[in-house]
Design a protein around this motif. Sequence first.
Motif, short mmCIF file in Angstrom:
data_model
loop_
_atom_site.label_atom_id
_atom_site.label_comp_id
_atom_site.label_asym_id
_atom_site.label_seq_id
_atom_site.Cartn_x
_atom_site.Cartn_y
_atom_site.Cartn_z
N GLU A 1 9.09 44.79 90.06
CA GLU A 1 9.99 43.55 90.58
C GLU A 1 10.47 43.90 91.86
O GLU A 1 11.84 43.41 92.21
CB GLU A 1 11.16 43.19 89.43
N GLY A 2 9.97 44.28 92.59
CA GLY A 2 10.57 44.57 94.24
C GLY A 2 11.08 45.95 94.24
O GLY A 2 11.77 46.08 95.24
N ARG A 3 11.59 46.66 93.27
CA ARG A 3 12.72 47.78 93.07
C ARG A 3 11.68 49.15 92.93
O ARG A 3 11.13 48.90 92.00
CB ARG A 3 13.59 47.64 92.11
N VAL A 4 12.24 50.09 93.47
CA VAL A 4 11.55 51.26 93.41
C VAL A 4 11.88 52.04 92.01
O VAL A 4 13.02 51.88 91.75
CB VAL A 4 12.14 52.59 94.36
N VAL A 5 10.72 52.53 91.53
CA VAL A 5 11.08 53.13 89.84
C VAL A 5 10.80 54.72 90.42
O VAL A 5 11.21 55.57 89.34
CB VAL A 5 10.24 52.57 88.62
N TYR B 1 6.57 45.66 104.06
CA TYR B 1 7.01 45.05 102.93
C TYR B 1 8.41 44.67 102.82
O TYR B 1 9.32 45.60 103.38
CB TYR B 1 6.52 45.89 101.77
N VAL B 2 8.76 43.74 102.19
CA VAL B 2 10.21 43.44 101.92
C VAL B 2 10.23 42.90 100.28
O VAL B 2 9.35 42.14 99.83
CB VAL B 2 10.72 42.27 102.58
N GLU B 3 11.06 43.77 99.56
CA GLU B 3 11.23 43.62 98.14
C GLU B 3 9.83 43.70 97.49
O GLU B 3 9.54 42.69 96.71
CB GLU B 3 12.09 42.38 97.67
N GLY B 4 9.16 44.73 98.01
CA GLY B 4 7.65 44.64 97.35
C GLY B 4 6.71 43.48 97.53
O GLY B 4 5.57 43.57 96.90
N LYS B 5 6.94 42.79 98.43
CA LYS B 5 5.92 41.76 99.01
C LYS B 5 5.58 42.15 100.30
O LYS B 5 6.36 42.10 101.18
CB LYS B 5 6.77 40.34 98.84
N ARG B 6 4.34 42.07 100.69
CA ARG B 6 3.98 42.12 101.91
C ARG B 6 4.13 40.88 102.84
O ARG B 6 4.20 39.79 102.49
CB ARG B 6 2.17 42.32 102.01
#
Length: 432
Positions: free
Chosen positions: A31-35, A414-419
């Motif tokens: 969901e766009g956040r590093v795990v 990439y921003v919040e997991g989106k290219r």
Amino acid sequence: MSNLVLKGDIVFTPDKDSFKSYKDHYLVAEEGRVVGIFSSLPVEYQSYPIKDYSGKLIIPGFVDIHLHAPQYPNRGLGLDKELIPWLNTYTFPEEAKYHDLDYAERVYTSLINDLWRYGTTSCVIFSSIHKESTKLLMDLFIDSNLRAYVGKVNMDRNTPPELCEDTEKSLLDTEEIILEYKDKSPLVKPIITPRFVPTCSKELMEGLGKLAIKYNVAVQSHLSENRDEVDWVKNLHPDLEDYASVYNVYNLFGQTKTIMAHCIYNTPEELDLMEKNRVFAAHCPHSNYNLSSGIMPVRKFLDRNIPVGLGSDVSGGHDLSIPRTMVAAIQASKMKWLNTNKGLKPLTSSEAFYLGTKGGGSFFGKVGSFEEGYSLDALVVDDAKLGVKDDLSLEERVQRFIYIGDDRNIVERYVEGKRVDMPYRQNIPTMV
Ligand code: GUN
Ligand code: FE
């Protein structure tokens, strides 16, 4: 927002003192956040889409916490002057043009394209006094998928007539923008923007402070950039101790989260207040050189744990590039070190990288790092052509990219997991 895995050579600065680097690892986001970052991909993430950037650097997106959108056409102009004559002869006449929405659109689309090109995935930006072109700038940022705080400038004294606002209207326009944009987009937010004390009446500052608190909106302005400016503020507000206190009495100094640009001539008491109120300093070395403003003692801020980020300050600064601003900050700090008899230690490369990523990014929240929970705002850098040496550490490769690389080496953002693709392709790029 979705899940994503980026594979490559991962480098970031969780704290200012060192780079963390992971050769040939997997950076996993949900969901766009590093795990997490893994040397081999755990089975529970193997169904996520993988982008294989093996051999390339993956670093956090750059963060610019101080620049002026309507000054973009003025880069490189008028820099033989100091701040106040420069404002009067170059800056104010240019900013007066932004009642014209067609002109604003031409400038703002090319600016956003160039921010994208340079890898600036988050910025905190001034527009002009104009309500409609400020909204246009916010909408253009929303469509770009880059992250931004955008502020309509407020000014109602010591200003040429075409930029001098009616105090009441200035406050109403600001409130309208806050109401319309505070929940419109997760990435683009309004910020209250008194230009600086000399151009804002007490009534205006009082009203803006009330709006900041009523709607819990962030604040940005300028502080102690130039000696003549500091003297001017002293003359305008002889009853108050110092420049910072003027903002502070009107609730524009950390009562909600706040950025002050420049901070070259602050007194120890002002630094105490910045530390206490958690006010961010935007360090803008190119601008400070160009306008002969001085050298910010950035080490003092770091030693006191005052939050600091970097600003291009276009067009006091001529260059939108945050890597080149990192280099300028290092160089400025070396001159400061010599000028203080080796008192204030120069910035290291990890410190400069931190300022241009997590330092400024923390104004937005969990931005500018790849620790767990951080937004996956990332750049993919192909540095293969930057030199023939192939025995460099990841840290050395990042240093080399910062000093001698440029936008041509950035292959993805990439921003919040989106290219994020180039936002306004139809516009001919302005930059070389
Ligand atoms: N102080 C007030 N306005 C400005 C501006 O537009 N640029 C800079 N560098 N300093 C300012
Ligand atoms: Fe500025």
